[in-house]
Design an enzyme around this catalytic site. Structure first.
Site, PDB file in Angstrom:
ATOM      1  N   GLY A  25       0.828  -1.121  -0.068  1.00 45.36           N
ATOM      2  CA  GLY A  25       0.024   0.117  -0.441  1.00 45.36           C
ATOM      3  C   GLY A  25       0.693   0.857   0.312  1.00 45.36           C
ATOM      4  O   GLY A  25       1.957   0.890  -1.007  1.00 45.36           O
ATOM      5  N   TYR A  42      -9.679   5.078  15.796  1.00 45.03           N
ATOM      6  CA  TYR A  42      -8.444   5.038  14.478  1.00 45.03           C
ATOM      7  C   TYR A  42      -8.876   6.804  14.525  1.00 45.03           C
ATOM      8  O   TYR A  42      -7.222   6.925  14.246  1.00 45.03           O
ATOM      9  CB  TYR A  42      -9.260   4.804  13.554  1.00 45.03           C
ATOM     10  CG  TYR A  42      -8.522   4.455  12.204  1.00 45.03           C
ATOM     11  CD1 TYR A  42      -7.313   3.797  11.587  1.00 45.03           C
ATOM     12  CD2 TYR A  42      -8.838   5.366  10.782  1.00 45.03           C
ATOM     13  CE1 TYR A  42      -6.549   4.481  11.004  1.00 45.03           C
ATOM     14  CE2 TYR A  42      -7.835   6.071  10.075  1.00 45.03           C
ATOM     15  CZ  TYR A  42      -6.719   5.126   9.842  1.00 45.03           C
ATOM     16  OH  TYR A  42      -5.902   5.532   8.646  1.00 45.03           O
TER      17      TYR A  42
END
Length: 243
Positions: A22, A149
């Site tokens: 990624g 998060y």
């Protein structure tokens, strides 16, 4: 070696955490293409084509120490640190358990603290260095179901800006890149409905490519960003509008 505006990167030692895929892998390859010696970390330490890999769990101090020792042996003290390792574990807040909240924060925020603290030793001795923290537009903008998060990614801003003030006199910069929705494995788990809802709020109307994030990181790591520290740069297609 101190870089000034206009000079090329020549063989600096760079470490990218969570760089086996990624965004992290795109960053590693971009830095390597610019002339840096780059190692990436992953929990498994499994080989990745074209880059050096060292096993590291950023939740564990001993694992971080071992990874840095390996990098220092192979390519010298870390001069460019990209703290990219991160996880998600989404829950609506009422259903969010303590251990889930803690695991995300320990990986994304405390893990970044651990690697930065280890990297700073060599940077202070050299009186130069670049720290780049990969946050998220969610850390600035918020998002339902991602309180853990968002908190971890928002914390990176406070961490980086504190380090920018503390370490600036030593020639060490600390900056943050805050990507939006990026075309990676992490984004691939989104339902079509949720992805469409997010893209509907993005003025540019598309996901970012990982290389577009990597380009901003490479700029921050390079000589043209020598006078830039404590900055938060969104790469989000306008979603957060610079929050």
């Amino acid at each position: 070696m101190t870089l000034t505006t206009g000079e090329r990167n020549v063989g600096r030692s760079a470490l990218v955490t969570g760089g086996n895929r990624g965004i992290g892998l795109a960053i590693a390859r971009r830095l390597a293409a610019g002339g840096d010696s780059v190692t990436v970390t992953s929990r498994s330490g499994e080989p990745v084509e074209g880059v050096s890999v060292v096993p590291c769990d950023v939740r564990d101090v001993a694992s971080v120490e071992a990874a840095f020792a390996s990098v220092e042996k192979d390519q010298g003290p870390v001069e460019v640190l990209v703290a990219n390792a991160g996880i998600t574990s989404d829950r609506m807040f009422a259903a969010l358990k303590d251990e889930v909240f803690t695991d995300v924060v320990d990986t994304n925020l405390t893990g970044a603290y651990r690697v930065a603290k280890r990297a700073v030793r060599g940077m202070m001795r050299a009186r130069q260095g670049r720290m780049i923290f990969i946050s998220s537009v969610v850390g600035l903008y918020g998002w339902p179901g991602q309180a853990n998060y968002a908190a971890s990614k928002a914390g990176l801003v406070g961490l980086a800006r504190s380090l920018a003030r503390e370490l600036g006199p030593l020639g060490i910069t600390a900056n943050v890149v805050a990507p939006g929705l990026v075309d990676t494995d992490m984004a691939a788990v989104l339902s079509q409905e949720r992805e469409a809802a997010i893209l509907g709020t993005v003025p540019l109307g598309r996901k970012a490519d990982a290389d577009e994030v990597a380009a901003v990181v490479a700029f921050l790591a390079g000589p043209d960003a020598a006078y830039l520290t404590g900055a938060v740069i969104p790469v989000d297609g306008g979603l957060g509008m610079g929050h």
